[in-house]
Scaffold this motif. Sequence first.
Motif, short mmCIF file in Angstrom:
data_model
loop_
_atom_site.label_atom_id
_atom_site.label_comp_id
_atom_site.label_asym_id
_atom_site.label_seq_id
_atom_site.Cartn_x
_atom_site.Cartn_y
_atom_site.Cartn_z
N PHE A 1 0.86 -1.19 0.00
CA PHE A 1 0.00 0.00 0.00
C PHE A 1 0.90 1.25 0.00
N PHE A 2 0.59 2.27 -0.84
CA PHE A 2 1.32 3.55 -0.87
C PHE A 2 0.40 4.68 -0.42
N MET A 3 1.02 5.70 0.27
CA MET A 3 0.27 6.88 0.77
C MET A 3 0.95 8.15 0.29
N SER A 4 0.15 9.23 0.22
CA SER A 4 0.68 10.52 -0.30
C SER A 4 1.43 11.30 0.74
N GLU A 5 1.30 10.94 2.01
CA GLU A 5 2.04 11.66 3.06
C GLU A 5 2.50 10.67 4.12
N VAL A 6 3.52 11.06 4.80
CA VAL A 6 4.11 10.21 5.83
C VAL A 6 3.25 10.29 7.09
N ARG A 7 2.98 9.13 7.68
CA ARG A 7 2.19 9.08 8.89
C ARG A 7 2.96 8.33 9.98
N ASP A 8 2.43 8.51 11.17
CA ASP A 8 2.96 7.68 12.27
C ASP A 8 2.42 6.26 12.09
N GLU A 9 3.10 5.35 12.71
CA GLU A 9 2.68 3.93 12.57
C GLU A 9 1.27 3.75 13.11
N ASP A 10 0.41 3.20 12.22
CA ASP A 10 -1.00 2.99 12.58
C ASP A 10 -1.23 1.48 12.75
N ARG A 11 -1.24 1.05 14.00
CA ARG A 11 -1.33 -0.37 14.29
C ARG A 11 -2.65 -0.95 13.79
N HIS A 12 -3.70 -0.20 13.90
CA HIS A 12 -5.02 -0.69 13.47
C HIS A 12 -5.03 -0.93 11.96
N PHE A 13 -4.44 0.01 11.25
CA PHE A 13 -4.40 -0.12 9.79
C PHE A 13 -3.53 -1.32 9.38
N ILE A 14 -2.43 -1.46 10.08
CA ILE A 14 -1.54 -2.60 9.78
C ILE A 14 -2.26 -3.92 10.02
N ASP A 15 -3.05 -4.02 11.09
CA ASP A 15 -3.79 -5.26 11.39
C ASP A 15 -4.81 -5.56 10.30
N ILE A 16 -5.46 -4.48 9.80
CA ILE A 16 -6.46 -4.68 8.74
C ILE A 16 -5.79 -5.22 7.47
N VAL A 17 -4.67 -4.60 7.11
CA VAL A 17 -3.95 -5.03 5.90
C VAL A 17 -3.42 -6.46 6.08
N SER A 18 -2.93 -6.77 7.27
CA SER A 18 -2.42 -8.13 7.53
C SER A 18 -3.54 -9.16 7.42
N ALA A 19 -4.75 -8.78 7.90
CA ALA A 19 -5.89 -9.70 7.80
C ALA A 19 -6.28 -9.93 6.34
N ILE A 20 -6.23 -8.81 5.56
CA ILE A 20 -6.54 -8.95 4.14
C ILE A 20 -5.52 -9.88 3.46
N ALA A 21 -4.26 -9.76 3.80
CA ALA A 21 -3.20 -10.59 3.22
C ALA A 21 -3.42 -12.06 3.60
N ALA A 22 -3.82 -12.26 4.88
CA ALA A 22 -4.06 -13.63 5.31
C ALA A 22 -5.23 -14.26 4.55
N GLN A 23 -6.30 -13.47 4.33
CA GLN A 23 -7.45 -13.97 3.59
C GLN A 23 -7.08 -14.28 2.13
N LEU A 24 -6.27 -13.38 1.54
CA LEU A 24 -5.82 -13.63 0.18
C LEU A 24 -4.99 -14.91 0.10
N GLY A 25 -4.15 -15.12 1.12
CA GLY A 25 -3.35 -16.35 1.16
C GLY A 25 -4.24 -17.58 1.25
N SER A 26 -5.31 -17.47 2.07
CA SER A 26 -6.23 -18.61 2.20
C SER A 26 -6.96 -18.90 0.88
N VAL A 27 -7.38 -17.81 0.20
CA VAL A 27 -8.07 -17.98 -1.08
C VAL A 27 -7.15 -18.62 -2.11
N ILE A 28 -5.92 -18.11 -2.17
CA ILE A 28 -4.95 -18.66 -3.13
C ILE A 28 -4.65 -20.13 -2.81
N ARG A 29 -4.49 -20.42 -1.51
CA ARG A 29 -4.21 -21.80 -1.11
C ARG A 29 -5.36 -22.73 -1.49
N ARG A 30 -6.61 -22.29 -1.25
CA ARG A 30 -7.76 -23.12 -1.61
C ARG A 30 -7.86 -23.32 -3.13
#
Length: 482
Positions: A32-61
């Motif tokens: 994911f790319f952003m137009s401005e620098v932000r402080d680390e957003d743990r909530h956003f990181i968790d959401i993206v990690s969950a999406i990656a995990a779901q994509l991995g499960s879909v690809i694996r299936r």
Amino acid sequence: YLCAPEAIEAVLRAGLAVPIVIEERVAAVLVFFMSEVRDEDRHFIDIVSAIAAQLGSVIRRKLSEDALRKSESKYRTLVENLPQRIFLKDKNSVYVSCNENYARDFGIRPDEIAGMTDYELHPKELAEKYRAEDRALMESGEIKEFEESEIHDGKERFARIIKMPVRDESGNVTGILEIFWDITAQKLAEKEKEHLEEKLRHMQRMEAIGQLTGGIAHDFNNFLTAIVGNGYLIEMKIDKDAFLMPFVQQILAAAEKAANLTRGLLAFGRRQALHVRPVAINDIVGSVDKLLKRLIGEDIEFRVKLTDEDAKIMADFGQMEQVLMNFATNARDAMPQGGLFSIETEVVTIDDGFIKLHGYGRPGRYVLITATDTGTGMDEETRKKVFEPFFTTKDVGKGTGLGLSIVYGIIEQHDGYIDVYSEPGKGTIFSVYLPVIEAINERIRPEEAPVTVCGNETILLRKTKMRSEALRGPFWRSLATG
């Protein structure tokens, strides 16, 4: 990152990369790319990690489904190309699936069998039998392997069958998988092999018996010559009213029976001298036609069918007549209430197929003499022993058991073959094969006799006590055959 220059050019100042892991291996990266620098957003990181995990499960299936599809395709290809018939039933004996070979037997497609039962594919008796076998197998839970036969289109078919229970993850039986294949050709080959082996054993046994009996009979005939000769000398020396005369006559009568017995054994052992010459097979049958009619009696119908071909064989005319008379005698005894006795001649060819089927013969043209009766017939055990000397099914005193063994020896001496087919209650068929001789232009008939040469010689006769019938007795015949 490979795409960083493009991101900077697009005025993107920050990025987040999350790996997509499949079976502990990084298969891809989600960025994911952003137009401005932000402080680390743990909530956003968790959401993206969950999406990656779901994509991995879909690809694996998806990969698993593709692999399963390929595996099923390979399995289906393998099953469809097997010559065996394969089907799967559930625990209620309802068909789930089958391969192409099994479906083809019923004229349907494999996908049409799902939901059917044996009652829709087989007669009721077979369907009930298969249903009972399915229940017994599911109760035992054991693999069963066996052979089975059934009549299909009027012919017996054999199958090799394997039935096995299908279980779920808990080990419970959920259905039955059956594999079977046609082994009819194999069974017929095994039966043919057994038949040929039995033929070979029988021929070897008959050969051994023939050698033994022929040797014994030859020696015994020499002893009889002395017994009969001395018996007739004693008969000549004593008065016909003498006390010893009846005993001498009993000796001679018994010796004559013994001489007849040895002649039969010599014929079986192929030790008798043959007087062979070219003769037409129809002439042999014609010469005994009237005699056979009288022999079998009025209650038995007698038919003769002769070949149109002028076939000749090298044969001893008298012995071939004896063969036909033996057939007639046996037919008469097998039909006490009357019936049909027939003799047929034809010319046949023995080839490799005949030899393979029957287990005997040499290639060539043969005269086939078929003697058929509609009598009581024989079972298989009797049929196997019918040519053995002294074997008889008649009551004691009504037969010596040498008739057919003599026939066997005569045919063997003529380089021929004899076979018999019989079933209880369905009569008997004797088949005799004798080799045809080719290019014989001279027709020789049995009634032809050498021309008598006349002269002026004188014959002197001397009157003695010897009876004229003694000259025709067994003493002189024994000398001739010994």
